[in-house]
Scaffold this active site. Structure first.
Site, PDB file in Angstrom:
ATOM      1  N   GLY A  53     -31.086   5.526 125.845  1.00  0.00           N
ATOM      2  CA  GLY A  53     -31.332   6.931 125.514  1.00  0.00           C
ATOM      3  C   GLY A  53     -30.249   7.382 124.558  1.00  0.00           C
ATOM      4  N   CYS A  54     -30.560   8.384 123.793  1.00  0.00           N
ATOM      5  CA  CYS A  54     -29.624   8.820 122.756  1.00  0.00           C
ATOM      6  C   CYS A  54     -28.486   9.627 123.360  1.00  0.00           C
ATOM      7  CB  CYS A  54     -30.386   9.638 121.734  1.00  0.00           C
ATOM      8  SG  CYS A  54     -29.415  10.259 120.386  1.00  0.00           S
TER       9      CYS A  54
END
Lengths: 136, 409
Positions: A53-54
């Site tokens: 995930g960012c």
């Protein structure tokens, strides 16, 4: 034997209804859930258990005992970890059939539907997918 | 000279958008809000002169073509470039760097060459070169910086002496807001014949640049960070590269003659603009640049600077806050963290308190590794940012800390 996912989800919705529209209380509740989440075993802190995930990192691992699944999860962000804790409460120690049939609609009911959008900014959708894939 | 209130009045964000209800936008390094003038220019094109350019004899195509080339002239003038043909319109800085990397790969770059980048680079100015290096046994070298982000000049010079095929660096870090000394770097690179590409995605929104004076070989930037529309940007080519940089995108509009055996391409910017460009986007971009000149970006920058300085002064008084590159001059952006707490948690609360900031790695993971953090909270200002916005942010941050400090990550 845990309660059914439906009943646990109803309890969560009930808990959140007490906060009304107060987001600060909701977030504090999430952080509370996070710090009470079962510790994540270091043996699982591997890339294989990482959900990319960012914004924040999420680890998810599962152990199977007979026909029930026990999940471990962690995140470096408390709010994210609190969201996972809410997901795990519902599926913890359930059977594959129960987990596959679980609806995560309660996330929308407690006002976190924005967290479900399939954007790179968060991994809630990926977490649900990973939970469901794990037990297939 | 335009006041902050005049400038804010020119942006619908403040009268009709989220700003009207007090949502404070401090994520300008990601993209900026758009003035009425930009929306109007794009609308006018679609309503009154919607046609493809450089193709038709009819009056709509002709007026669109003239407007498009006028926009090229406006852009060239804004960047201090005498010859508008040196400005190639692209979909943004990312496409510009990709076009450049693919073009250079066909002629200039040889297998085994070294390309130098800084640790500050946005992934847009990192991945195209890494892809090239992987495919051609090339090496990526790091611009030598001290722990305080100053250039280590002797080391840089020895790298240049040992052979660098290209230096591609950002003008301003999109994460830390610090600026690299482009003038001195380019001067030294020129002494050793090293071509220089500048990623001006951040700098161009805050400072005027004169490219005829600065003389980089290449420069890229995106319109949307300069109050223009998304999907538009430029690739600037120095005179020596114009027509000699190989084409990496082919198609209609870029050719003078096509046969089964051979194709001849036109000279100038159109050579690199195959296919129908983002005409409305380019016209919107030119409208944005005209507004920036009208408001005088240099005056705006002084005001932005005051906001950033004030922000840093306020932040360093909060004991739980770590400001990155503390005390160094910053342009546009400032990054910080709350000790013991994840940027995502801070940003989530700030959003609930009506503040938009960016959290995460800001597409600069090599820099995050260098700083030994997983992410930061970035506040980035624009020409419409007021001191009240900064105060609102500081108040929201203090409220956020009250929540977070009850818990330990």
């Amino acid at each position: 034997m845990p309660e059914t996912p439906e009943l646990i989800a109803e309890t969560i919705v009930q808990e959140f209804s007490e906060f009304g529209d107060d987001w600060t209380l909701k977030y504090e509740f999430l952080m509370e859930q996070a710090i009470h989440l079962e510790p994540f075993p270091d043996t699982y802190r591997l890339d294989a258990f990482l959900i990319p995930g960012c914004q924040s990192q999420v680890w998810l691992a599962v152990e199977r005992t007979e026909n029930r699944y026990h999940f471990f999860a962690d995140s470096d962000a408390l709010i994210t970890k609190g969201m996972i804790a809410l997901l795990l409460r519902v599926v913890q120690d359930q059977t594959a059939a129960a987990i596959s049939a679980t609806s995560f609609d309660y996330i929308t009911k407690i006002g976190f539907h924005n967290q479900l959008s399939p954007t790179r900014a968060n991994g809630l959708r990926s977490m649900i997918q990973r939970i469901k894939q794990t037990v297939v | 000279m335009a006041s902050i209130n005049d400038i804010r009045a020119a942006f619908p964000y403040f009268s009709q958008g989220p700003g009207a209800t007090g949502y404070v936008y401090l994520d300008n390094a990601a993209t900026t809000q758009k003035p009425f003038a930009v929306l109007e220019a794009m609308n006018q094109f679609y309503i009154h002169s919607c046609a493809n350019i450089h193709r038709g004899v009819h009056r709509l195509s002709q007026s669109a073509s003239i407007a498009f080339e006028d926009a090229r002239g406006t852009t060239a003038q804004y960047f201090g470039v005498n010859n508008p043909q040196q400005i190639i319109f692209t979909s943004g800085a990312t496409e510009s760097i990709n076009l450049l990397a693919q073009g250079l790969a066909k002629s200039h770059l040889k297998p085994g060459d070294s390309i130098m980048l800084s640790v500050l680079e946005h992934h847009a100015n990192f991945l195209p070169w890494q892809e090239w290096a992987h495919a051609h046994q090339g090496t990526l070298k790091t611009l030598p910086l001290t722990s305080d982000f100053e250039i280590h000049w002797p080391e840089l010079e020895s790298h240049f002496k040992s052979g660098i095929a290209l230096l591609s660096i950002t003008a301003v870090s999109n994460t830390l807001g610090i600026r690299l000394p482009l003038e001195q770097i380019i001067n030294m690179a020129k002494r050793y014949g090293v071509p220089v590409c500048i990623d001006a995605a951040q700098l161009a929104a805050h400072q005027y640049m004169n490219l005829d004076t600065l003389q980089p070989d290449f420069l890229v930037c995106s319109a949307h960070k300069l109050y223009g529309p998304t999907g538009t940007g430029i690739l600037y080519l120095a005179p020596s590269w114009l027509n000699s940089l190989p084409i990496s995108k082919t198609g209609g509009g870029a050719i003078s003659k096509v046969s089964w055996e051979k194709t001849e391409y036109v000279d100038g910017a159109l050579r690199y603009e195959a296919g129908t460009p983002n005409i409305a986007g380019v016209l919107g971009f030119a409208a944005a640049l005209k507004k920036l000149q009208q408001w005088d970006l240099a005056t705006c920058e002084k005001h932005e600077q005051q906001c950033l300085n004030y922000l840093e002064q306020q932040l360093i008084q909060i004991p739980e806050i770590i400001v990155y590159a503390q005390g160094k001059p910053k342009i546009g952006s400032l990054s910080f963290n709350v000790k013991g707490h994840h940027a995502f948690d801070v940003g989530s609360f700030l959003d609930r308190y009506q503040i938009a900031v960016r959290t995460g790695h800001h597409c600069t993971q090599p820099l995050m590794t260098h700083l030994n953090v997983s992410g930061t909270i970035r506040v980035s200002v624009g020409i419409y940012t007021s001191q009240d916005d900064i105060n609102a942010f500081i108040n929201a941050l203090k409220k956020t800390l009250v929540h977070l400090l009850k818990y330990h990550a």
